[in-house]
Design a protein around this motif. Structure first.
Motif, short mmCIF file in Angstrom:
data_model
loop_
_atom_site.label_atom_id
_atom_site.label_comp_id
_atom_site.label_asym_id
_atom_site.label_seq_id
_atom_site.Cartn_x
_atom_site.Cartn_y
_atom_site.Cartn_z
N ASN A 1 0.75 -1.15 0.02
CA ASN A 1 -0.03 0.00 -0.07
C ASN A 1 0.94 1.18 -0.11
O ASN A 1 0.15 2.49 0.24
N SER A 2 2.22 1.06 -0.21
CA SER A 2 2.78 2.29 -0.26
C SER A 2 4.22 1.91 -1.05
O SER A 2 4.65 0.71 -1.19
N PRO A 3 4.97 2.89 -1.49
CA PRO A 3 6.15 2.61 -2.25
C PRO A 3 7.22 1.99 -1.48
O PRO A 3 8.02 1.07 -1.96
N THR A 4 7.33 2.36 -0.03
CA THR A 4 8.39 1.68 0.78
C THR A 4 8.02 0.26 1.05
O THR A 4 8.91 -0.71 1.02
N THR A 5 6.50 -0.20 1.11
CA THR A 5 6.43 -1.73 1.51
C THR A 5 6.66 -2.26 0.06
O THR A 5 6.78 -3.42 0.01
N LEU A 6 6.13 -1.87 -1.15
CA LEU A 6 6.58 -2.17 -2.33
C LEU A 6 8.00 -2.72 -2.49
O LEU A 6 8.50 -3.71 -2.83
N ALA A 7 9.02 -1.74 -1.99
CA ALA A 7 10.63 -2.06 -2.01
C ALA A 7 10.74 -3.27 -1.17
O ALA A 7 11.58 -4.03 -1.52
N ALA A 8 10.10 -3.22 -0.16
CA ALA A 8 10.04 -4.34 0.90
C ALA A 8 9.87 -5.63 0.18
O ALA A 8 10.71 -6.62 0.34
N PHE A 9 8.79 -5.51 -0.44
CA PHE A 9 8.17 -6.88 -1.10
C PHE A 9 9.32 -7.13 -2.21
O PHE A 9 9.35 -8.48 -2.39
N ALA A 10 9.66 -6.22 -3.16
CA ALA A 10 10.48 -6.51 -4.11
C ALA A 10 12.13 -6.96 -3.57
O ALA A 10 12.74 -7.82 -4.11
N ASN A 11 12.40 -6.67 -2.34
CA ASN A 11 13.77 -7.32 -1.62
C ASN A 11 13.37 -8.55 -1.29
O ASN A 11 14.24 -9.61 -1.56
N LEU A 12 12.22 -9.16 -1.07
CA LEU A 12 11.71 -10.31 -0.67
C LEU A 12 12.01 -11.31 -2.18
O LEU A 12 12.22 -12.38 -2.03
N CYS A 13 11.63 -10.71 -3.10
CA CYS A 13 11.47 -11.47 -4.55
C CYS A 13 12.78 -11.58 -4.77
O CYS A 13 13.14 -12.51 -5.45
N ASP A 14 13.67 -10.69 -4.62
CA ASP A 14 15.05 -10.57 -4.98
C ASP A 14 15.82 -11.85 -4.01
O ASP A 14 16.41 -12.49 -4.62
N LYS A 15 15.37 -11.75 -2.89
CA LYS A 15 15.91 -12.78 -1.81
C LYS A 15 15.88 -14.17 -2.30
O LYS A 15 16.59 -14.81 -2.22
N TYR A 16 14.43 -14.22 -2.96
CA TYR A 16 14.34 -15.66 -3.43
C TYR A 16 14.39 -16.16 -4.81
O TYR A 16 13.80 -17.02 -5.40
N ASP A 17 14.82 -14.99 -5.42
CA ASP A 17 15.19 -15.32 -6.95
C ASP A 17 13.97 -15.36 -7.77
O ASP A 17 14.04 -16.41 -8.79
N CYS A 18 12.94 -14.63 -7.40
CA CYS A 18 11.74 -15.01 -8.25
C CYS A 18 11.02 -13.69 -8.99
O CYS A 18 9.80 -13.76 -9.20
N ALA A 19 11.85 -12.94 -9.45
CA ALA A 19 11.61 -11.52 -10.18
C ALA A 19 11.03 -11.73 -11.26
O ALA A 19 9.89 -11.29 -11.50
N LEU A 20 11.24 -13.03 -12.07
CA LEU A 20 10.67 -13.09 -13.18
C LEU A 20 9.10 -13.58 -13.03
O LEU A 20 8.25 -13.23 -13.82
N ALA A 21 8.93 -14.43 -12.05
CA ALA A 21 7.61 -15.04 -11.76
C ALA A 21 6.57 -13.97 -11.30
O ALA A 21 5.45 -14.04 -11.51
N VAL A 22 7.13 -13.00 -10.55
CA VAL A 22 6.19 -11.89 -10.06
C VAL A 22 6.15 -10.61 -11.06
O VAL A 22 5.25 -9.69 -10.85
N LYS A 23 6.98 -10.80 -12.21
CA LYS A 23 6.76 -9.46 -13.02
C LYS A 23 5.72 -8.95 -13.72
O LYS A 23 5.40 -7.86 -13.36
#
Length: 323
Positions: A96-118
């Motif tokens: 619900n905010s740019p900062t929580t989006l960044a935190a979620f993106a960091n989680l996606c990066d951690k588990y290497d699933c950027a392509l799946a959630v793109k």
């Protein structure tokens, strides 16, 4: 470590992820998911569930396994696995905010699933892109860069160049803090594009004013006191200034605001324009008029040229996401 509540993301799932113990949650949330989907969507989980790890061995021998993930926020993990399990009817309200989006993106990066959630992330940002201010755009840019989405980096960079009223480098560095360094080189490119675009607009507007002034020479020397040329030049400058396309106020306008005005500018000849009527000076009220369609088209063409240059700027900074 036992879950106080379990969410059935995959009712017939064989993996239960236990999240939230170390992120301030009073309860440990279990997420029941499919090992097959985890392995397809995340190379990290694929490796973890392989026989060489305890989790993979347990899964192979007992047909189910619990994996504690105490550092991962349950709400973000729920969103991540809803996406991976194609549960797109679940609204990503937790972002619900740019900062929580960044935190979620960091989680996606951690588990290497950027392509799946793109597709989901790009659609989410696209829906908010039109109304996003430059600070929000800075966070979107960091997210796109972290997840290595080059096409989306370009879209966000174009928006930043069009909407910024000051140096983009300063805007982004203040918004992102230490994370600014991930996009510092890109900010330099955007600022160069911004300055070049402003200079192109400035050069065009100066050429418009000069062309009005030069018309007097092309008509030949006038033998009487004729003020048609000076009247039109002064009127042109006044109108451009009123539209904030001339003078100091121009520097406080965004490129988008200036380009929209150039694409729709209704320049008009000064009221009561008079000429001596000699040496062809009657043209002062015909083909040289400020509202002439050819001049209007010059404004539109110049704006189009600037937009094209912005869209073609080099934003290459990171490789594309890969699985």
């Amino acid at each position: 470590m036992a879950a106080t509540d379990t969410m059935e993301i995959a009712p017939d799932g064989d993996v239960t992820l236990l999240c939230g113990e170390q992120v301030g949650n009073k309860e440990i949330i279990g997420l029941r998911v499919s090992s097959h989907i985890l392995s397809y969507g995340s190379p990290v989980f694929k490796s973890l569930l392989a026989p060489k790890f305890r989790e993979g061995t347990t899964l192979a021998t007992t047909s189910s396994v619990e994996i504690p993930l105490p550092e991962d926020p349950p709400d973000h993990m729920t969103l991540l696995f809803n996406i991976l399990h194609m549960r797109h009817d679940q609204d990503p309200h937790t972002v619900n905010s740019p900062t929580t989006l960044a935190a979620f993106a960091n989680l996606c990066d951690k588990y290497d699933c950027a392509l799946a959630v793109k597709p989901t992330l790009e659609q989410y940002i696209t829906n908010k892109l039109e109304k996003a201010d430059v600070v929000v755009l800075a966070h979107y840019l960091a997210t796109a860069a972290m997840l290595r989405y080059p096409n989306f980096i370009k879209r966000i960079a174009v928006c930043l160049v069009l909407r910024a009223t000051g140096p983009i480098d300063k805007i982004v560095s203040q918004a992102l803090g230490v994370h600014y360094y991930d996009v510092a080189s890109l900010c330099t490119k955007m600022d160069c594009t911004l300055l070049q675009a402003r200079q192109t607009i400035r050069n065009f507007l100066e050429s418009v004013v000069e062309s009005q002034s030069d018309l007097g020479q092309s008509w030949g020397p006038c033998t009487v006191d004729c003020e048609a040329i000076s009247q039109r030049v002064v009127s042109c400058l006044r109108q451009l200034k009123a539209y904030r396309l001339w003078g100091e106020s121009m520097s406080r306008e965004s490129l988008e605001a200036m380009l929209v005005k150039m694409e729709n500018i209704p320049l008009q000849d000064p009221a009561g324009l008079k000429s001596c009527g000699r040496n062809g000076c009657s043209k002062a009220r015909s083909d040289a008029a400020l509202g002439d369609p050819q001049l209007v088209q010059r404004f539109v063409a110049s704006a189009k040229e600037v937009r094209k240059a912005i869209e073609n700027m080099d934003t290459a900074a990171v490789p594309a996401a890969s699985s």
